[in-house]
Design a protein around this motif. Sequence first.
Motif, PDB file in Angstrom:
ATOM      1  N   ASP A 113       0.803  -1.222   0.000  1.00  0.00           N
ATOM      2  CA  ASP A 113       0.000   0.000   0.000  1.00  0.00           C
ATOM      3  C   ASP A 113       0.842   1.281   0.000  1.00  0.00           C
ATOM      4  N   HIS A 153       0.588   3.642  -2.372  1.00  0.00           N
ATOM      5  CA  HIS A 153      -0.352   4.717  -2.736  1.00  0.00           C
ATOM      6  C   HIS A 153       0.335   5.954  -3.317  1.00  0.00           C
ATOM      7  N   ASP A 205      -1.557  -1.967  -4.302  1.00  0.00           N
ATOM      8  CA  ASP A 205      -1.808  -0.540  -4.105  1.00  0.00           C
ATOM      9  C   ASP A 205      -0.488   0.239  -4.190  1.00  0.00           C
ATOM     10  N   HIS A 235      -6.325  -0.378  -5.969  1.00  0.00           N
ATOM     11  CA  HIS A 235      -6.043   1.001  -6.362  1.00  0.00           C
ATOM     12  C   HIS A 235      -5.154   1.091  -7.609  1.00  0.00           C
ATOM     13  N   HIS A 281      -2.804  -8.967  -2.464  1.00  0.00           N
ATOM     14  CA  HIS A 281      -3.236  -7.698  -1.878  1.00  0.00           C
ATOM     15  C   HIS A 281      -4.320  -7.884  -0.820  1.00  0.00           C
ATOM     16  N   HIS A 297      -3.993  -4.025   1.950  1.00  0.00           N
ATOM     17  CA  HIS A 297      -5.346  -3.545   1.693  1.00  0.00           C
ATOM     18  C   HIS A 297      -6.014  -2.836   2.874  1.00  0.00           C
ATOM     19  N   HIS A 350      -4.687  -1.397   5.537  1.00  0.00           N
ATOM     20  CA  HIS A 350      -3.877  -0.330   6.162  1.00  0.00           C
ATOM     21  C   HIS A 350      -3.824  -0.489   7.679  1.00  0.00           C
TER      22      HIS A 350
HETATM   23 FE   LIG Z   1      -4.405   0.485   0.091  1.00  0.00          FE
END
Ligand SMILES: [Fe+2]
Length: 262
Positions: A9, A11, A40, A71, A147, A183, A185
């Motif tokens: 993640d 991002h 992500d 994402h 994920h 996923h 967090h």
């Molecule tokens: Fe995420």
Amino acid sequence: MTRILHLSDLHFGFHRAALVGPLLERVNAARVDLVVVTGDLTHRGRPEQFEAAAKFLSRITAPLMAVPGNHDVPLYNIPVRFLWPYAEYDRQISPDRAPAKVACRARVFGVNSVDPLAWQRGVVHGEDVDRITASIAVPEVNIVALHHPLQQLPQVDKELARDAPDALARFEAAGVRVALSGHLHRWAAEELLDLGHRHLLQVQAGTALCARETDLQNEFAVLDFDGDDLRIERHIAPMGQAGFGEPEVSELSYGENGWRKA
Ligand SMILES: [Fe+2]
Ligand SMILES: [Fe+2]
């Protein structure tokens, strides 16, 4: 000993820019056999976000593998999401969305759990479980990386990925000992063993770089496998703090009743 670093993640596009340098420094200082990125990589799957993610990954010195997260396919561009959901991922990260790697005595099998039709929820396809369970080799440590979580704590309000419970049971029965996921967090590992699958430890990573304040902290983990022993280091950077603190360490070992705290 086999040393694996788990990042999830990132991002890019909605990330803590000031933490990129300290993160890279920590990742490269850890001198691991393999870095596993569980999806992500970007926030909205946009070309410039993939470009930033690819640049970050190119600066990691260790061998690396990645799988996509929800994402990483466009959310709002519906025609692209349905027709070419992985165009940018394939172009800028890797056309192999389910890579498998050997790192010393560990084998890591990537799974693409993204479902472009059910953007948030995801799915674990039975064919992927078939493919991986047919390739398990004991006594190596067999690890899956995806994920979406295969299981989650009762307080999590997101819907579990479609067919995740079936995949979890089949992976566990086939000899997969660890699942790396992201996923949510939110970190979870040992407490997931109490949900009943003691032979498969799910390491549910937090987010390594997402800037969302409610995530409270960014983090990544380093896993050292030594025979039946596993040492996990969590490197944590609380929101509002410039970098990562001293890692938190936990130790587990695997026996005939599954994983337990050492
Ligand atoms: Fe995420
Ligand atoms: Fe996600």
